[in-house]
Scaffold this active site. Sequence first.
Site, PDB file in Angstrom:
ATOM      1  N   SER A   1       0.995  -1.188   0.033  1.00  0.00           N
ATOM      2  CA  SER A   1       0.120  -0.052   0.116  1.00  0.00           C
ATOM      3  C   SER A   1       0.777   1.320  -0.121  1.00  0.00           C
ATOM      4  O   SER A   1       1.893   1.141   0.381  1.00  0.00           O
ATOM      5  CB  SER A   1      -0.779   0.150   1.398  1.00  0.00           C
TER       6      SER A   1
ATOM      7  N   TYR B   1      -2.133  -0.881  10.365  1.00  0.00           N
ATOM      8  CA  TYR B   1      -2.070  -1.087   8.892  1.00  0.00           C
ATOM      9  C   TYR B   1      -0.881  -0.749   8.179  1.00  0.00           C
ATOM     10  O   TYR B   1      -0.268  -1.429   7.375  1.00  0.00           O
ATOM     11  CB  TYR B   1      -3.166  -0.290   8.148  1.00  0.00           C
TER      12      TYR B   1
HETATM   13  P1  NAD Z   1     -11.071  -6.255  -0.811  1.00  0.00           P
HETATM   14  O1  NAD Z   1     -11.605  -5.991   0.201  1.00  0.00           O
HETATM   15  O2  NAD Z   1     -12.028  -5.981  -2.182  1.00  0.00           O
HETATM   16  O3  NAD Z   1     -10.170  -7.336  -1.329  1.00  0.00           O
HETATM   17  C1  NAD Z   1      -9.420  -8.102  -0.209  1.00  0.00           C
HETATM   18  C2  NAD Z   1      -9.822  -9.501  -0.357  1.00  0.00           C
HETATM   19  O4  NAD Z   1      -8.942 -10.327   0.518  1.00  0.00           O
HETATM   20  C3  NAD Z   1     -11.376 -10.002  -0.180  1.00  0.00           C
HETATM   21  O5  NAD Z   1     -11.782 -10.931  -1.302  1.00  0.00           O
HETATM   22  C4  NAD Z   1     -11.277 -10.358   1.305  1.00  0.00           C
HETATM   23  O6  NAD Z   1     -12.384 -11.494   1.432  1.00  0.00           O
HETATM   24  C5  NAD Z   1      -9.845 -11.317   1.259  1.00  0.00           C
HETATM   25  N1  NAD Z   1      -9.412 -11.460   2.526  1.00  0.00           N
HETATM   26  C6  NAD Z   1      -9.210 -10.823   3.472  1.00  0.00           C
HETATM   27  N2  NAD Z   1      -8.816 -11.314   4.629  1.00  0.00           N
HETATM   28  C7  NAD Z   1      -8.555 -12.927   4.271  1.00  0.00           C
HETATM   29  C8  NAD Z   1      -8.049 -13.697   4.732  1.00  0.00           C
HETATM   30  N3  NAD Z   1      -7.843 -13.903   6.172  1.00  0.00           N
HETATM   31  N4  NAD Z   1      -7.924 -15.028   4.119  1.00  0.00           N
HETATM   32  C9  NAD Z   1      -8.382 -14.896   2.590  1.00  0.00           C
HETATM   33  N5  NAD Z   1      -8.738 -13.928   2.298  1.00  0.00           N
HETATM   34  C10 NAD Z   1      -9.076 -12.868   2.848  1.00  0.00           C
HETATM   35  O7  NAD Z   1      -9.992  -4.880  -1.003  1.00  0.00           O
HETATM   36  P2  NAD Z   1      -8.771  -4.574  -2.122  1.00  0.00           P
HETATM   37  O8  NAD Z   1      -8.644  -3.261  -2.058  1.00  0.00           O
HETATM   38  O9  NAD Z   1      -9.015  -5.384  -3.349  1.00  0.00           O
HETATM   39  O10 NAD Z   1      -7.557  -5.273  -1.208  1.00  0.00           O
HETATM   40  C11 NAD Z   1      -6.618  -6.071  -1.841  1.00  0.00           C
HETATM   41  C12 NAD Z   1      -5.143  -5.576  -1.270  1.00  0.00           C
HETATM   42  O11 NAD Z   1      -5.117  -4.215  -1.649  1.00  0.00           O
HETATM   43  C13 NAD Z   1      -5.177  -5.677   0.119  1.00  0.00           C
HETATM   44  O12 NAD Z   1      -3.841  -6.228   0.442  1.00  0.00           O
HETATM   45  C14 NAD Z   1      -5.147  -3.997   0.546  1.00  0.00           C
HETATM   46  O13 NAD Z   1      -4.565  -3.927   1.798  1.00  0.00           O
HETATM   47  C15 NAD Z   1      -4.445  -3.453  -0.631  1.00  0.00           C
HETATM   48  N6  NAD Z   1      -4.752  -2.019  -0.664  1.00  0.00           N
HETATM   49  C16 NAD Z   1      -6.010  -1.591  -1.080  1.00  0.00           C
HETATM   50  C17 NAD Z   1      -6.188  -0.359  -1.244  1.00  0.00           C
HETATM   51  C18 NAD Z   1      -7.563   0.416  -1.681  1.00  0.00           C
HETATM   52  O14 NAD Z   1      -7.946   1.561  -1.735  1.00  0.00           O
HETATM   53  N7  NAD Z   1      -8.720  -0.401  -1.947  1.00  0.00           N
HETATM   54  C19 NAD Z   1      -5.097   0.544  -1.327  1.00  0.00           C
HETATM   55  C20 NAD Z   1      -3.833   0.129  -0.727  1.00  0.00           C
HETATM   56  C21 NAD Z   1      -3.726  -1.077  -0.689  1.00  0.00           C
END
Ligand code: NAD
Length: 263
Positions: free
Chosen positions: A141, A154
């Site tokens: 991130s 986080y």
């Molecule tokens: P999201 O919530 O759509 O996707 C995250 C996925 O991880 C979900 O499908 C959830 O069910 C799964 N997950 C969470 N905990 C889990 C576990 N213990 N076991 C198995 N699956 C699990 O959100 P996203 O934004 O697509 O997140 C993906 C990655 O991107 C994450 O690592 C997040 O930290 C990172 N991220 C997101 C953003 C943003 O703005 N959305 C910004 C920076 C980083």
Amino acid sequence: MSSAATLSGRVAVITGGASGIGRATAILLAQHGARIFVGDYRLSSETSQALGAHGITASTCDVRNVADLQRLIDGAATAAGRLDILVNNAGIGMVKQIQAVSEDDWDNCLDTNFKAAFFGAKFAIPYLVSAGGGSIVNTASNAGLLPRAHDPVYSISKMALIGLTKSLALCHSKDRIRINAVCPGPVIDTGMMNSDLAAAIDPTATAKQFIAASPLADAHGRMIRPEEVAEAILYLVSDAACMVTGTAIAIDGGKSLGVPPRS
Ligand code: NAD
């Protein structure tokens, strides 16, 4: 980037692939010829079917549980006969100040965002070595590049994840295993962003704040799309990036560069 267009014959495991960035990555890599195995702890039959329409195999896996993670990776490698790519993407947010953080909160966030990537790499590396090399991408991130005041746990988890990326990249270059991270900024159409906006008193104003904090998002008048992060992951797992390892690529519209100019 012609060699990025073909992942034919490659096999990839993607955690957290049921929604958002992981789902977009699974579909993009499948479209480029890779055989994809998704693991997620929230997997409805509709989601499995939708991923199945792209030839993607989805199974339930809680990445905090090391045995579950090993089952996902061993299962994919056994079913496909090899493993070339691991995307440690599952992640959760944690918007709490230190006095409000319980031990369970800490474990939940660090186990999901950090510990799972370490053990995922541990289980994947022997298969990647057998394949003559491979690629691991960790979804970090912008908070891993520049910590944020509103979510210290986080931020810590994502900074640790970038440290893990660089450390393991150094250890496994000799095996032709490349380990990189992507560092997204505010990404729309993700579970994480949806819950941030749902928790906001004024979701429209909060969305505008997210956009304003990222100079390119601001210039485009929109957040980053999951597919735009997936494109960076596609590059990193492709042969086009064969000399790229230990990097943490910001796909954050410049958010982690510093304080943007006042408008
Ligand atoms: P999201 O919530 O759509 O996707 C995250 C996925 O991880 C979900 O499908 C959830 O069910 C799964 N997950 C969470 N905990 C889990 C576990 N213990 N076991 C198995 N699956 C699990 O959100 P996203 O934004 O697509 O997140 C993906 C990655 O991107 C994450 O690592 C997040 O930290 C990172 N991220 C997101 C953003 C943003 O703005 N959305 C910004 C920076 C980083």
